[in-house]
Each structure stands twice: as structure tokens, then as C-alpha cells.
Design an enzyme around this catalytic site. Structure first.
Site, PDB file in Angstrom:
ATOM      1  N   CYS A   1       0.248  -1.430   0.199  1.00 39.17           N
ATOM      2  CA  CYS A   1       0.612   0.202   0.103  1.00 39.17           C
ATOM      3  C   CYS A   1       0.850   1.222  -0.032  1.00 39.17           C
ATOM      4  O   CYS A   1       0.902   2.481  -0.341  1.00 39.17           O
ATOM      5  CB  CYS A   1      -1.577   0.232   1.469  1.00 39.17           C
ATOM      6  SG  CYS A   1      -2.203  -1.191   1.356  1.00 39.17           S
TER       7      CYS A   1
ATOM      8  N   HIS B   1      -4.008   6.667   1.025  1.00 34.77           N
ATOM      9  CA  HIS B   1      -4.246   5.446   0.949  1.00 34.77           C
ATOM     10  C   HIS B   1      -5.691   5.492   0.932  1.00 34.77           C
ATOM     11  O   HIS B   1      -5.893   5.373   1.924  1.00 34.77           O
ATOM     12  CB  HIS B   1      -2.368   4.941   1.036  1.00 34.77           C
ATOM     13  CG  HIS B   1      -3.809   3.059   0.895  1.00 34.77           C
ATOM     14  ND1 HIS B   1      -4.068   2.910  -0.400  1.00 34.77           N
ATOM     15  CD2 HIS B   1      -3.224   2.482   1.894  1.00 34.77           C
ATOM     16  CE1 HIS B   1      -4.146   1.221  -0.342  1.00 34.77           C
ATOM     17  NE2 HIS B   1      -4.275   1.234   1.387  1.00 34.77           N
TER      18      HIS B   1
ATOM     19  N   ASN C   1     -10.105  -0.719  -2.001  1.00 40.22           N
ATOM     20  CA  ASN C   1      -8.879  -0.610  -1.903  1.00 40.22           C
ATOM     21  C   ASN C   1      -8.378  -1.263  -3.117  1.00 40.22           C
ATOM     22  O   ASN C   1      -8.615  -2.788  -3.102  1.00 40.22           O
ATOM     23  CB  ASN C   1      -7.967  -1.175  -0.542  1.00 40.22           C
ATOM     24  CG  ASN C   1      -6.389  -1.264  -0.291  1.00 40.22           C
ATOM     25  OD1 ASN C   1      -5.985  -1.094  -0.974  1.00 40.22           O
ATOM     26  ND2 ASN C   1      -6.495  -1.217   0.932  1.00 40.22           N
TER      27      ASN C   1
HETATM   28  O1  UT7 Z   1      -4.139  -1.135   2.739  1.00 40.21           O
HETATM   29  C1  UT7 Z   1      -3.644  -1.808   3.911  1.00 40.21           C
HETATM   30  C2  UT7 Z   1      -4.175  -1.734   5.334  1.00 40.21           C
HETATM   31  N1  UT7 Z   1      -5.428  -1.956   5.491  1.00 40.21           N
HETATM   32  C3  UT7 Z   1      -6.341  -1.638   6.504  1.00 40.21           C
HETATM   33  O2  UT7 Z   1      -5.569  -0.615   7.035  1.00 40.21           O
HETATM   34  C4  UT7 Z   1      -7.207  -2.417   6.785  1.00 40.21           C
HETATM   35  C5  UT7 Z   1      -7.632  -1.943   8.103  1.00 40.21           C
HETATM   36  N2  UT7 Z   1      -8.758  -2.580   8.770  1.00 40.21           N
HETATM   37  C6  UT7 Z   1      -9.894  -2.652   8.100  1.00 40.21           C
HETATM   38  O3  UT7 Z   1     -10.314  -2.211   7.784  1.00 40.21           O
HETATM   39  C7  UT7 Z   1     -11.117  -3.349   8.667  1.00 40.21           C
HETATM   40  O4  UT7 Z   1     -10.220  -4.415  10.094  1.00 40.21           O
HETATM   41  C8  UT7 Z   1     -12.158  -3.930   8.353  1.00 40.21           C
HETATM   42  C9  UT7 Z   1     -12.782  -3.956   7.199  1.00 40.21           C
HETATM   43  C10 UT7 Z   1     -10.730  -5.057   7.129  1.00 40.21           C
HETATM   44  C11 UT7 Z   1     -12.861  -5.411   8.877  1.00 40.21           C
HETATM   45  O5  UT7 Z   1     -14.104  -5.067   9.542  1.00 40.21           O
HETATM   46  P1  UT7 Z   1     -13.812  -5.255  11.532  1.00 40.21           P
HETATM   47  O6  UT7 Z   1     -14.949  -3.607  12.099  1.00 40.21           O
HETATM   48  O7  UT7 Z   1     -12.038  -4.773  12.036  1.00 40.21           O
HETATM   49  O8  UT7 Z   1     -14.374  -5.931  11.239  1.00 40.21           O
HETATM   50  P2  UT7 Z   1     -13.051  -7.678  11.862  1.00 40.21           P
HETATM   51  O9  UT7 Z   1     -12.988  -8.669  11.403  1.00 40.21           O
HETATM   52  O10 UT7 Z   1     -13.531  -7.813  13.726  1.00 40.21           O
HETATM   53  O11 UT7 Z   1     -15.076  -8.820  11.788  1.00 40.21           O
HETATM   54  C12 UT7 Z   1     -16.578  -8.345  12.513  1.00 40.21           C
HETATM   55  C13 UT7 Z   1     -17.421  -9.301  12.113  1.00 40.21           C
HETATM   56  C14 UT7 Z   1     -17.393 -10.886  12.123  1.00 40.21           C
HETATM   57  O12 UT7 Z   1     -18.158 -11.535  12.644  1.00 40.21           O
HETATM   58  P3  UT7 Z   1     -17.725 -12.317  14.415  1.00 40.21           P
HETATM   59  O13 UT7 Z   1     -16.900 -12.899  14.629  1.00 40.21           O
HETATM   60  O14 UT7 Z   1     -18.238 -10.874  15.592  1.00 40.21           O
HETATM   61  O15 UT7 Z   1     -19.123 -12.927  14.139  1.00 40.21           O
HETATM   62  C15 UT7 Z   1     -16.694 -11.090  10.490  1.00 40.21           C
HETATM   63  O16 UT7 Z   1     -16.909 -12.734  10.593  1.00 40.21           O
HETATM   64  O17 UT7 Z   1     -17.189  -9.203  10.554  1.00 40.21           O
HETATM   65  C16 UT7 Z   1     -17.636 -10.758   9.931  1.00 40.21           C
HETATM   66  N3  UT7 Z   1     -17.072 -10.543   8.790  1.00 40.21           N
HETATM   67  C17 UT7 Z   1     -17.529 -10.161   7.401  1.00 40.21           C
HETATM   68  N4  UT7 Z   1     -19.220 -10.642   7.300  1.00 40.21           N
HETATM   69  C18 UT7 Z   1     -20.036  -9.906   6.556  1.00 40.21           C
HETATM   70  C19 UT7 Z   1     -15.925 -10.315   8.035  1.00 40.21           C
HETATM   71  N5  UT7 Z   1     -16.324 -10.197   6.703  1.00 40.21           N
HETATM   72  C20 UT7 Z   1     -17.243 -10.006   6.095  1.00 40.21           C
HETATM   73  C21 UT7 Z   1     -17.619  -9.297   5.176  1.00 40.21           C
HETATM   74  N6  UT7 Z   1     -19.047  -9.565   5.245  1.00 40.21           N
HETATM   75  N7  UT7 Z   1     -17.249  -8.967   4.013  1.00 40.21           N
END
Ligand code: UT7
Length: 335
Positions: free
Chosen positions: A114, A262, A292
Site C-alpha cells: 500500500c 491511501h 482498496n
Molecule cells: O490497505 C492496507 C491497510 N489495510 C487496512 O488498513 C485495513 C484495516 N482493517 C479494516 O479495515 C477492518 O478491520 C476490516 C474492514 C478489514 C474488518 O472490519 P472489522 O470491523 O475489523 O471486522 P472484523 O474483522 O472484526 O469482523 C467482525 C465480524 C466477524 O464476525 P463475528 O466473529 O463477529 O461473528 C466477521 O466474521 O464481521 C464478520 N465479517 C463479515 N461479515 C459480513 C468479516 N467480513 C465480513 C464480510 N461480510 N465481508
């Protein structure tokens, strides 16, 4: 010593639009979750057999060269940033040299995910400042979609990434008050595996190992991201490196005319905007449309902002990136 300035910008995205609803047909996800957590509404995916990382980069570069008002023969050096190259080797830099029909100019490939475009700008800037080159082409291009796990198992990563390319021509500038004022680069390899693609690689798992194991549960050849950990580091490092750049030039956040972060997650951009007290017209976001696009996200956003007339001569423009490595960096520009 010379300065360098961005004299031409261009971007290219494939035509094929993939909405959140489209994704919900192949995995357990939904528009509401994706928009709420990331701000993304749709992204572009290359239809197989059409574009490649290189071909998208070439198309973006052609626009940038045209807008720089130079002939392609005047390009002295190519810098290409990507994490999704056409081949394991050689890198796409030489493919651009071939496909643009340039003389035997040097071509350098950058592996900083990135932050790749920011690192690329920094490299190009040093070559120009030292007087070695006059015009350097910097490209950021990614074809993620062919390498993502498009099942529910991979949804935490797959819904975020999109395909596309952006390019800039950096040109020698005699006026030292104009152009790229400074660049700031950092890395912290301690967290290398928190956002990574381990296989195929010579370190742990090569293609033959994957074939030999023939394990349907094998996810080693899909990108892995510890989302919350990456998010927490991103907001801290983005803030630090923007401040570092501003302080170096005796400037403050109020001096920023346009911040191009970014496009990792709209929530990260909004956090930074709020932290620095910036208005909506001081930060540019287009992750809603493209997702992204890693090394391509800054040059795509910078080009769109410029095309929309949001960047004017004399403006203070700040580019900032954070991502896998971890690597992060900023570029401070007097346009
Ligand atoms: O570009 C390089 C740098 N990248 C970044 O800076 C990305 C940084 N991270 C993020 O943007 C976020 O962490 C994400 C968008 C990737 C994820 O969001 P989050 O709020 O951290 O969600 P999470 O991974 O903690 O997941 C929360 C819940 C989980 O379910 P449970 O365990 O709470 O039941 C996941 O299984 O959301 C679920 N989940 C989804 N649900 C529907 C994960 N992905 C999805 C999805 N659709 N696509």
C-alpha cells in the site's frame, strides 16, 4: 540541487463493476456490512484474459505522459509499484519499458504494497533532485481480483480489494519552493505476517508444496489480514507520518489544501480527517467506487482529485500511506 514536480497524472480502471450485492451472491456478506465497516460500494475486477497489472499500468502511464506534455522518449526511468505482478519475475517495470516502446531506460520494481507509490515517488524525487534524471515515470498498479478467496472463508479480505492503476510523471523543477518538498518513509517488519501473502515464496511454501499437499483447506496462497490489528496501527502511523512531513516543512494541519490518504478504509480516512480538524474539501476519498487498490490507490485518487479541479497551483498537497510490511510514508507537495 533541483526539485521535482508532478507534471502529469493518469489512471485506468477496468470497466467491469462489481457491487456489494454482486459479492453477496458468491459469499455470505451484504451491502450494509461492507459499507458500514469500509465505506466501499463497488470496485472494479478485471475480466480474465483482458487486462494485466502491466497493461493497466501502461494505460495509466500513457495518459500521464500525454498530460505532462512530453514525448515518451523523454522518460529517463521507470518505477513500478505493485504486490500483484504479472510474473514472479521479471517485475512489471521492464514490461512497461517494452510495451511503451521506450529505449533501454532503467526500470525499478518496488515491493512496498500500500505504500508502494509513496516509496516510488520518493525514489523518483531523489533521482531528479540529484540531477541524474529529468523525467521519471512512477506507476502503481494492482490486479487483486484473480488472487482473492471469493468464498465466505475469505470475505474479511476479498470484499475490500479492487483492481486498477495510476501513474505520475515527475519532472525536474528549477524553482525550489515548488514541487515535492519532502518525503518520509518507515517500516516495521516485526508485523510482516499480519498482512501478507506467504505462498508461493521461497521462504516457507513454494508452488510444488501447494500442489503436493493438494489440501482444499489450504489458504496460504490467499492474502491474510489481521484486520483490527492493521486498523489500529494504520490510524497511529498515518497521523505520525503526516505530522512528521508537516513539521519538517514548518507547516501545520491547517495548511493542508488537499490530503490524499491511501484508500484502505473510509473509516481510517475519516478518523484522520477528524483528528487533524480537516474539512470535507481538504480530504479526497474515492474508495466508495474502487475499493482498496493498494499501490494504485493514491495515484488514482490524486488523478481524480486533479481532474475534478480540486487541486490548484500553489496548493499544499499531502499524500500518506500505510500497509503491509508494515510500511508507511508521506509526501509533502507544493503544487
Ligand atoms: O490497505 C492496507 C491497510 N489495510 C487496512 O488498513 C485495513 C484495516 N482493517 C479494516 O479495515 C477492518 O478491520 C476490516 C474492514 C478489514 C474488518 O472490519 P472489522 O470491523 O475489523 O471486522 P472484523 O474483522 O472484526 O469482523 C467482525 C465480524 C466477524 O464476525 P463475528 O466473529 O463477529 O461473528 C466477521 O466474521 O464481521 C464478520 N465479517 C463479515 N461479515 C459480513 C468479516 N467480513 C465480513 C464480510 N461480510 N465481508
Amino acid at each position: 540541487m533541483y526539485n521535482s514536480r508532478i507534471s502529469g497524472l493518469g489512471f485506468y480502471v477496468p470497466e467491469n463493476v462489481v457491487t456489494n450485492d454482486d459479492l453477496s451472491k458468491v459469499m455470505d456478506t451484504n451491502d450494509e456490512w461492507i459499507q458500514e465497516r469500509t465505506g466501499i460500494k463497488e470496485r472494479r475486477h478485471v475480466v480474465k484474459g483482458t487486462d494485466t497489472t502491466t497493461s493497466m499500468g501502461v494505460k495509466a502511464a500513457q495518459k500521464a505522459i500525454e498530460r505532462a506534455g512530453i514525448a515518451k522518449e523523454e522518460i529517463d526511468f521507470i518505477v513500478f509499484a505493485t504486490l500483484s505482478p504479472d510474473y514472479y519475475f521479471p517485475g512489471p517495470g521492464v514490461l512497461v519499458q517494452r510495451d511503451l516502446g521506450l529505449d533501454t531506460v532503467g526500470a525499478l520494481d518496488i515491493r512496498n504494497q500500500c505504500s508502494g507509490f509513496v516509496y516510488g515517488i520518493s525514489v523518483a524525487d531523489q533521482y531528479i533532485k540529484s540531477g541524474m534524471y529529468k523525467n521519471v515515470l512512477v506507476i502503481g498498479s494492482e490486479l487483486h481480483s484473480h488472487g482473492l478467496d471469493m468464498t465466505t472463508r475469505g470475505r474479511g479480505v476479498s470484499v475490500i480489494f479492487g483492481d486498477g492503476a495510476g501513474a505520475a510523471v515527475l519532472t525536474r523543477e528549477e524553482d525550489s519552493s515548488k514541487g515535492i518538498l519532502s518525503t518520509h518513509l518507515h517500516s516495521e517488519g516485526q508485523h510482516a505476517e499480519e498482512l501478507s501473502l506467504i505462498a508461493p515464496g521461497m521462504g516457507k511454501r513454494w508452488v510444488t508444496d501447494i500442489i503436493e499437499d493438494n489440501d482444499p483447506e489450504d489458504t496460504s496462497y490467499f492474502p491474510y489480514m489481521n484486520g483490527q490489528f492493521v486498523f489500529k496501527n494504520a490510524v497511529v502511523r498515518f497521523s505520525e507520518v503526516i505530522m512528521e512531513g508537516l513539521q519538517k516543512n514548518a507547516l501545520s494541519p491547517q495548511n493542508i489544501d488537499m490530503l490524499i490518504p491511501h484508500q484502505a478504509n473510509l473509516r481510517i480516512s475519516q478518523f484522520i480527517q477528524k483528528k487533524f480538524g480537516l474539512g470535507d474539501d481538504q480530504v479526497f476519498n474515492n474508495i466508495m467506487k474502487y475499493g482498496n487498490t493498494t499501490a494504485a490507490s493514491i495515484p488514482i485518487a490524486l488523478t481524480e482529485a486533479w481532474e475534478e479541479g480540486k487541486i490548484k497551483e500553489g496548493d499544499l498537497v499531502v499524500l500518506a500511506a500505510f500497509g503491509s510490511g508494515f510500511t508507511w510514508g508521506s509526501v509533502i507537495i507544493r503544487w
